[in-house]
Design an enzyme around this catalytic site. Structure first.
Site, PDB file in Angstrom:
ATOM      1  N   ALA A  42     -31.381 -26.717  62.185  1.00 36.72           N
ATOM      2  CA  ALA A  42     -31.986 -25.486  61.656  1.00 36.72           C
ATOM      3  C   ALA A  42     -32.060 -24.403  62.726  1.00 36.72           C
ATOM      4  CB  ALA A  42     -33.377 -25.790  61.121  1.00 36.72           C
ATOM      5  N   GLU A 112     -15.959 -17.991  71.484  1.00 37.39           N
ATOM      6  CA  GLU A 112     -16.957 -18.557  72.391  1.00 37.39           C
ATOM      7  C   GLU A 112     -16.251 -19.183  73.580  1.00 37.39           C
ATOM      8  OE1 GLU A 112     -19.781 -21.088  70.434  1.00 37.39           O
ATOM      9  OE2 GLU A 112     -20.729 -19.403  69.417  1.00 37.39           O
ATOM     10  N   HIS A 231     -27.400 -25.916  78.341  1.00 38.84           N
ATOM     11  CA  HIS A 231     -26.947 -24.594  77.911  1.00 38.84           C
ATOM     12  C   HIS A 231     -27.281 -23.613  79.030  1.00 38.84           C
ATOM     13  CE1 HIS A 231     -26.179 -21.018  75.631  1.00 38.84           C
ATOM     14  NE2 HIS A 231     -25.725 -21.744  74.631  1.00 38.84           N
ATOM     15  N   ARG A 277     -19.364 -24.735  79.879  1.00 39.36           N
ATOM     16  CA  ARG A 277     -20.828 -24.630  80.000  1.00 39.36           C
ATOM     17  C   ARG A 277     -21.384 -25.228  81.288  1.00 39.36           C
ATOM     18  NH1 ARG A 277     -23.144 -25.624  73.902  1.00 39.36           N
ATOM     19  NH2 ARG A 277     -22.673 -23.498  73.266  1.00 39.36           N
ATOM     20  N   HIS A 336     -29.541 -29.236  76.269  1.00 42.39           N
ATOM     21  CA  HIS A 336     -29.134 -28.662  74.994  1.00 42.39           C
ATOM     22  C   HIS A 336     -28.442 -29.655  74.072  1.00 42.39           C
ATOM     23  CE1 HIS A 336     -27.994 -25.471  72.282  1.00 42.39           C
ATOM     24  NE2 HIS A 336     -26.708 -25.702  72.449  1.00 42.39           N
ATOM     25  N   ARG A 371     -18.977 -30.936  75.739  1.00 42.68           N
ATOM     26  CA  ARG A 371     -18.662 -30.457  74.389  1.00 42.68           C
ATOM     27  C   ARG A 371     -18.187 -29.010  74.392  1.00 42.68           C
ATOM     28  NH1 ARG A 371     -22.504 -27.800  70.209  1.00 42.68           N
ATOM     29  NH2 ARG A 371     -23.541 -27.262  72.139  1.00 42.68           N
TER      30      ARG A 371
HETATM   31  C1  FAD Z   1     -31.002 -23.876  69.674  1.00 42.33           C
HETATM   32  C2  FAD Z   1     -29.741 -24.617  69.326  1.00 42.33           C
HETATM   33  C3  FAD Z   1     -28.589 -23.915  69.012  1.00 42.33           C
HETATM   34  C4  FAD Z   1     -27.426 -24.606  68.669  1.00 42.33           C
HETATM   35  N1  FAD Z   1     -26.322 -23.892  68.289  1.00 42.33           N
HETATM   36  C5  FAD Z   1     -25.229 -24.561  67.866  1.00 42.33           C
HETATM   37  C6  FAD Z   1     -24.113 -23.864  67.328  1.00 42.33           C
HETATM   38  O1  FAD Z   1     -24.123 -22.648  67.223  1.00 42.33           O
HETATM   39  N2  FAD Z   1     -23.030 -24.582  66.925  1.00 42.33           N
HETATM   40  C7  FAD Z   1     -22.969 -25.941  67.018  1.00 42.33           C
HETATM   41  O2  FAD Z   1     -21.963 -26.542  66.634  1.00 42.33           O
HETATM   42  N3  FAD Z   1     -24.041 -26.631  67.505  1.00 42.33           N
HETATM   43  C8  FAD Z   1     -25.150 -25.982  67.913  1.00 42.33           C
HETATM   44  N4  FAD Z   1     -26.217 -26.682  68.394  1.00 42.33           N
HETATM   45  C9  FAD Z   1     -26.167 -28.144  68.365  1.00 42.33           C
HETATM   46  C10 FAD Z   1     -26.348 -28.621  66.929  1.00 42.33           C
HETATM   47  O3  FAD Z   1     -27.315 -27.815  66.298  1.00 42.33           O
HETATM   48  C11 FAD Z   1     -26.781 -30.076  66.874  1.00 42.33           C
HETATM   49  O4  FAD Z   1     -25.955 -30.875  67.657  1.00 42.33           O
HETATM   50  C12 FAD Z   1     -26.737 -30.579  65.437  1.00 42.33           C
HETATM   51  O5  FAD Z   1     -27.469 -29.721  64.608  1.00 42.33           O
HETATM   52  C13 FAD Z   1     -27.283 -31.987  65.360  1.00 42.33           C
HETATM   53  O6  FAD Z   1     -27.406 -32.315  64.008  1.00 42.33           O
HETATM   54  P1  FAD Z   1     -27.987 -33.743  63.623  1.00 42.33           P
HETATM   55  O7  FAD Z   1     -28.022 -33.789  62.138  1.00 42.33           O
HETATM   56  O8  FAD Z   1     -27.264 -34.788  64.348  1.00 42.33           O
HETATM   57  O9  FAD Z   1     -29.454 -33.747  64.256  1.00 42.33           O
HETATM   58  P2  FAD Z   1     -30.743 -32.793  63.975  1.00 42.33           P
HETATM   59  O10 FAD Z   1     -30.371 -31.571  63.258  1.00 42.33           O
HETATM   60  O11 FAD Z   1     -31.448 -32.669  65.254  1.00 42.33           O
HETATM   61  O12 FAD Z   1     -31.575 -33.703  62.972  1.00 42.33           O
HETATM   62  C14 FAD Z   1     -32.156 -34.901  63.402  1.00 42.33           C
HETATM   63  C15 FAD Z   1     -33.138 -35.361  62.354  1.00 42.33           C
HETATM   64  O13 FAD Z   1     -33.650 -36.646  62.696  1.00 42.33           O
HETATM   65  C16 FAD Z   1     -35.073 -36.610  62.624  1.00 42.33           C
HETATM   66  N5  FAD Z   1     -35.596 -37.672  63.485  1.00 42.33           N
HETATM   67  C17 FAD Z   1     -35.599 -37.779  64.827  1.00 42.33           C
HETATM   68  N6  FAD Z   1     -36.178 -38.933  65.189  1.00 42.33           N
HETATM   69  C18 FAD Z   1     -36.535 -39.580  64.037  1.00 42.33           C
HETATM   70  C19 FAD Z   1     -37.167 -40.825  63.755  1.00 42.33           C
HETATM   71  N7  FAD Z   1     -37.588 -41.656  64.736  1.00 42.33           N
HETATM   72  N8  FAD Z   1     -37.362 -41.168  62.450  1.00 42.33           N
HETATM   73  C20 FAD Z   1     -36.963 -40.316  61.429  1.00 42.33           C
HETATM   74  N9  FAD Z   1     -36.356 -39.127  61.665  1.00 42.33           N
HETATM   75  C21 FAD Z   1     -36.157 -38.787  62.955  1.00 42.33           C
HETATM   76  C22 FAD Z   1     -35.400 -35.195  63.036  1.00 42.33           C
HETATM   77  O14 FAD Z   1     -36.719 -34.847  62.704  1.00 42.33           O
HETATM   78  C23 FAD Z   1     -34.342 -34.460  62.228  1.00 42.33           C
HETATM   79  O15 FAD Z   1     -34.707 -34.390  60.874  1.00 42.33           O
HETATM   80  C24 FAD Z   1     -27.402 -26.018  68.717  1.00 42.33           C
HETATM   81  C25 FAD Z   1     -28.551 -26.722  69.057  1.00 42.33           C
HETATM   82  C26 FAD Z   1     -29.721 -26.036  69.351  1.00 42.33           C
HETATM   83  C27 FAD Z   1     -30.955 -26.822  69.681  1.00 42.33           C
END
Ligand code: FAD
Length: 523
Positions: A42, A112, A231, A277, A336, A371
């Protein structure tokens, strides 16, 4: 199917699995009771990389991905990542994601760092993550086969006869100590990264590596965990987590300067601010160590378009009293992204039956040691779809029964003590930042090992600390073993890459404890 985590990987997989019944643990908190904001997804700003421009092709995107990964990218995985990108982006559009497009409906693509073409698909400027998650949540709510458990988090995987059959969970909102078990025919970890194990991070507090720890504790292989990406340009205004000044700003031409307006990156790398990066982050860290303050100057490159093109960054600056159209933004590197994680194959299968993983918690090998920007949201959707496909095709036909499931180690009692938990987490974050950050060496890593062992003992009855300490420990142990510098892993005592060590180290907790070698695989 049980999906642990409600970021982009978890929600996308759940939608792909419909009409199969799926339960998602969304890990709510006091700040975000439905769990929507407890996910890095998000918070993403830049967007998603996709070879969709007239001058671009998946194989060029793949070559850039491999070049950024410092010798450890798995070429087959990078091929899948880049060649399936367009199809998955189209599915996101079908789920209601409105990428920025031109008058002909073609994606507007930005540039980028370390991308040789314009290939970053944006939404409303810098609101990619927020908008994608809004659309996915709406799609999830419109899908009757998906059930969301907002206020539960997993603390341990449930095991039966060597396979994973669900998870032991507790409430993530009420402070009670009741451990419940959720049984599933297939379990997918989608818990995100480990940034919150560091003091300065762009990640939400949920990114504590709990999924990585639970899988490792259950005996799953992990790989590349020493590679953490910092980052270069988190906004340095003392907030935790630190808001991000997206890479896209440097893509637009914003420059890094010190307090005297000196542009130092031109002396460090031919691509200056658009170098990989880790190079930019260490360049900034060196300057800060010399006593300089570092700023991202967007005045000329972005200027008056700033509020409209980068509304999220603009709002974060405004909250700190800075107008980026008039003044440079103070920046510093922050933890990051985690390149490593639970080892998975190209279907997202872990080394244990019944357990899949996707998103940042998993390591497909697509990122190698570093990455490429905007490849992580892409990796999450490409491989979450593959997990869904694999579960769909191979799901067992009968429901798991609870008979024979190993008793949770937390059934003997766990401690609910939010104050102690916060204190110990702060200690882990300090130890990781001081000793296992952008620059590490044998001495700092041994110190981290010693400190984390002590913290783990003190927090032995707190599931969250126990898991966070294990995740931190895995990074430390694998960083100790890699006696070279490569990508996101820089050791001041071994400051150069060593070609003989250009291997991906597959490890388990048992092997580590026995002092055994990893299963090293040449990339
Ligand atoms: C500020 C920011 C900007 C970014 N910008 C980019 C971008 O522009 N482009 C890009 O490609 N990537 C970007 N990234 C990286 C990218 O957002 C993440 O790598 C990606 O969103 C990870 O998705 P995910 O579904 O694996 O994890 P997340 O989106 O982190 O979701 C993890 C989920 O697991 C839940 N969780 C954690 N532990 C537990 C537990 N013990 N039990 C149950 N639930 C748990 C969390 O609450 C969450 O719901 C950015 C990251 C950040 C922080």
């Amino acid at each position: 199917v049980l999906i642990i985590g409600a970021g982009i990987a978890g929600l996308f997989a759940a939608l792909q699995l419909a009409p199969l019944k799926v339960t998602i643990l969304a890990n709510g908190s006091a700040e975000s009771p439905d769990g929507r904001l407890n996910a890095s997804s998000a918070w993403a700003q830049g967007g998603i990389a996709v070879a969709a421009g007239d001058d671009d092709r998946p194989d060029i995107h793949m070559a850039d991905t491999i070049a950024a990964g410092a010798g450890l990218v798995d070429p087959e995985t990078a091929d899948i990542l880049t060649s399936e990108a367009n199809a998955r982006i189209a599915e996101l559009q079908d789920f209601g994601v409105n990428f920025d497009v031109d008058q002909n409906g073609a994606l507007l693509l930005g540039k980028e760092a370390a991308h040789s073409r314009n290939r970053i698909a944006h939404i409303n400027g810098d609101r990619a993550g927020a908008e994608i998650m809004k659309a996915l949540w709406a799609a999830v709510h419109a899908t009757p086969s998906i059930k969301i458990l907002s206020k539960y988090k997993a603390i341990e995987l449930a095991r039966k006869a060597g396979s994973i059959v669900g998870a032991h969970v507790v409430s993530s909102i009420d402070n009670d100590d009741a451990v419940k078990m959720i049984l599933a025919n297939a379990t997918m970890l989608a818990t995100g990264g480990i940034g919150a194990l560091y003091e300065t991070t762009t990640n939400p507090p949920s990114s504590k590596g709990e999924g990585l720890a639970m899988a490792a504790d259950a005996g799953a292989q992990f790989v590349d965990v020493e590679f953490v990406q910092f980052h270069p340009t988190a906004i340095d205004l003392g907030r935790d987590p630190a808001p991000l000044a997206t890479e896209a700003l440097r893509g637009e031409g914003a420059i890094l300067v010190d307090q005297n307006g000196r542009r130092f990156m031109v002396d460090i790398h031919p691509d200056a601010e658009l170098a990989p990066r880790d190079v930019v982050a260490r360049g900034i860290t060196e300057q800060i160590a010399k006593g300089n303050n570092i700023f991202l100057d967007c005045r000329e490159a972005v200027g008056k378009k700033f509020p409209e093109k980068f509304p999220t960054v603009h709002a974060a600056c405004a909250a700190g009293g800075i107008d980026p159209t008039l003044a440079p933004i103070p920046v510093a590197p922050a933890a990051h992204y985690h390149m490593g994680g639970i080892a998975v194959d190209n279907r997202g299968r872990t080394s244990i039956g019944g357990l899949w993983a996707s998103g940042e918690v998993a390591c497909t090998g697509a990122h190698g040691a570093n990455r490429l920007a905007s490849n992580s949201l892409l990796e999450a959707i490409v491989f979450a779809a593959r997990v869904a496909d694999d579960i769909y095709k191979h799901r067992p036909l009968t429901h798991r029964s609870g008979i024979g499931v190993e008793v949770s180690r937390w059934n003997d009692g766990l401690l609910v003590d939010p104050e102690l938990e916060a204190e110990l987490l702060d200690r882990i974050r300090r130890v990781m930042t001081e000793n296992v950050g952008l620059v590490r060496n044998n001495q700092s890593l041994l110190e981290a090992r010693y400190q984390i062992e002590k913290i783990a003992e003190m927090g032995g009855k707190l599931p969250s600390i126990s898991n966070a300490a294990l995740a931190a420990n895995l990074v430390v142990e694998m960083a100790l073993r890699r006696k070279e510098s490569r990508g996101g892993h820089y050791r001041s005592d071994f400051p150069t890459p060593n070609d003989a060590l250009r291997v991906r180290e597959y490890m388990t907790v048992d092997r580590l404890a026995d002092g055994q070698e990893s299963e090293a695989v040449t990339a």
